[in-house]
Write an enzyme that holds these catalytic residues in place. Structure first.
Site, short mmCIF file in Angstrom:
data_model
loop_
_atom_site.label_atom_id
_atom_site.label_comp_id
_atom_site.label_asym_id
_atom_site.label_seq_id
_atom_site.Cartn_x
_atom_site.Cartn_y
_atom_site.Cartn_z
N GLU A 121 3.75 -5.68 4.37
CA GLU A 121 4.81 -4.71 4.08
C GLU A 121 5.49 -5.15 2.78
OE1 GLU A 121 6.96 -1.32 6.14
OE2 GLU A 121 5.20 -2.49 6.73
N CYS A 171 3.87 0.21 3.51
CA CYS A 171 3.09 -0.50 4.52
C CYS A 171 1.65 -0.68 4.07
CB CYS A 171 3.13 0.25 5.86
SG CYS A 171 2.47 1.93 5.79
#
Length: 368
Positions: free
Chosen positions: A359, A325
């Site tokens: 992401e 992330c």
């Protein structure tokens, strides 16, 4: 804004993310990015709003990150359609009820693609029996209007649950339907449609695997259960107790018999696998690490990435599936992982459209 303008804006912001991530991975000779876009609206399964009291009126507000100024929110296109449908009806029912509205300061929504929704009402006062009765009436009224809703009341050192503090999400992953318990205030993937694409990609990367899978930071078993069919066995670790409990629930709900969850941090597991410490919790769960033949490891670390010792441990596996992330800490970890492994596949998942957040996924194989 017209639909055409919206499309151009989305495509532009996605192209910028693709370019940035491509440049970040270029030093590691990464192949072309596989790009998974997001719906432009109604993609977020969670939302939190402060509640503003103004005379007899009651409405949701948010704060502008740049100016810190509050602004009224009547609809929130980022959130799921289910959240948008419920938002006005919930306040409409609360407004005339003094018991429900008094010192209410925040409303949290957790929705699913399968039609369930959980609402948490947060108060600056203690909740009594009168509140419980009024909340039960509110819950029944909204369910009579077609919602599959559960309700939670929160105050200082109080949590009143009517009737469940979780939702059950159903996800289609590579042709199978998986059920996931998602508990209030526990981590879940925020963008439902993109999360489903992430599972499909991870399954495809590991499709021809042999032996066992080790997973660190497994959460509620989101990836563990989807990947289980590609491996003999899966050993997964997670530190947060609610997530471990959800993972155990999900294993049973999906009738999966080759996944074992251990409550440990990645750092603790590294110590255990290196023989530096013995952990009674492994013995209590009947886990003997030498029984596993893990040649694939899956990691989905927090934004800080993996610490150096965990990185060293991860290098011991032939194949590494890394979901990140935070591309900045991914690049830091790749400085070490790239010494022993090459990137065979990489992907961008637009979990947070119209923001700078990205992401990423990388599939690494040992350099021979």
């Amino acid at each position: 804004m017209t639909k055409a303008q919206s499309t151009v804006d989305y495509d532009t912001q996605l192209a910028e993310k693709v370019q940035r991530l491509t440049e970040q991975l270029a030093p590691f000779h990464a192949p072309e990015l596989e790009v998974f876009h997001s719906p432009e609206t109604h993609y977020r399964m969670r939302a939190e709003f402060r509640v503003w009291h103004e005379g007899d009126d009651l409405y949701y507000i948010m704060f502008d990150p740049a100016t810190k100024q509050k602004y009224r929110v009547d609809t929130f296109p980022v959130a799921s359609r289910l959240i948008n449908d419920l938002m006005p009806l919930l306040l409409e029912a609360i407004k005339p009820n003094e018991t429900l509205r008094r010192k209410l300061f925040q409303v949290d929504f957790l929705s699913t693609q399968s039609g369930e929704i959980l609402v948490s009402l947060l108060y600056h006062r203690q909740l009594d029996e009168a509140w419980e009765q009024a909340a039960q009436t509110l819950k029944q009224r909204l369910n009579d209007e077609g919602f599959n809703l559960n309700l939670i009341g929160r105050a200082r050192k109080q949590k009143k649950v009517l009737d469940r503090d979780y939702v059950l999400e159903k996800v289609q992953a590579d042709g199978q339907t998986l059920v996931y318990q998602q508990i209030e205030n526990s981590f879940t993937q925020p963008n439902g449609p993109v999360a489903q694409k992430m599972l499909d990609w991870a399954i495809d990367c590991t499709r021809d695997s042999e032996g066992d899978l080790l997973e660190l930071y497994c959460g509620n078993g989101n990836f563990s259960l989807a990947l289980a069919k590609n491996f003999r066995r899966v050993l997964a670790t997670e530190l947060a107790k609610p997530s471990v409990q959800s993972a155990q629930y999900n294993i049973a709900a999906n009738h999966i018999d080759n996944v074992q969850i251990v409550r440990m941090s990645a750092e603790e597991f590294t110590q255990a696998i290196n023989g530096e410490r013995e952990f009674r919790r492994l013995q209590d769960q009947g886990v003997t690490l030498s029984d596993y033949q893990c040649n694939t490891i899956f990691v989905d670390p927090p934004r800080a990435g993996m610490d150096d010792e965990t990185c060293k441990m991860v290098q011991g596996y032939d194949r590494i599936l890394y979901i990140s992330c935070n591309p900045e800490t991914l690049v830091e970890n790749l400085q070490r992982l790239g010494q022993t492994h090459r990137i065979s596949r990489c992907a961008l998942f637009d979990q947070f459209p119209f923001t700078h957040h990205t992401e990423a996924g990388v599939w690494l194989e040992r350099i021979k």
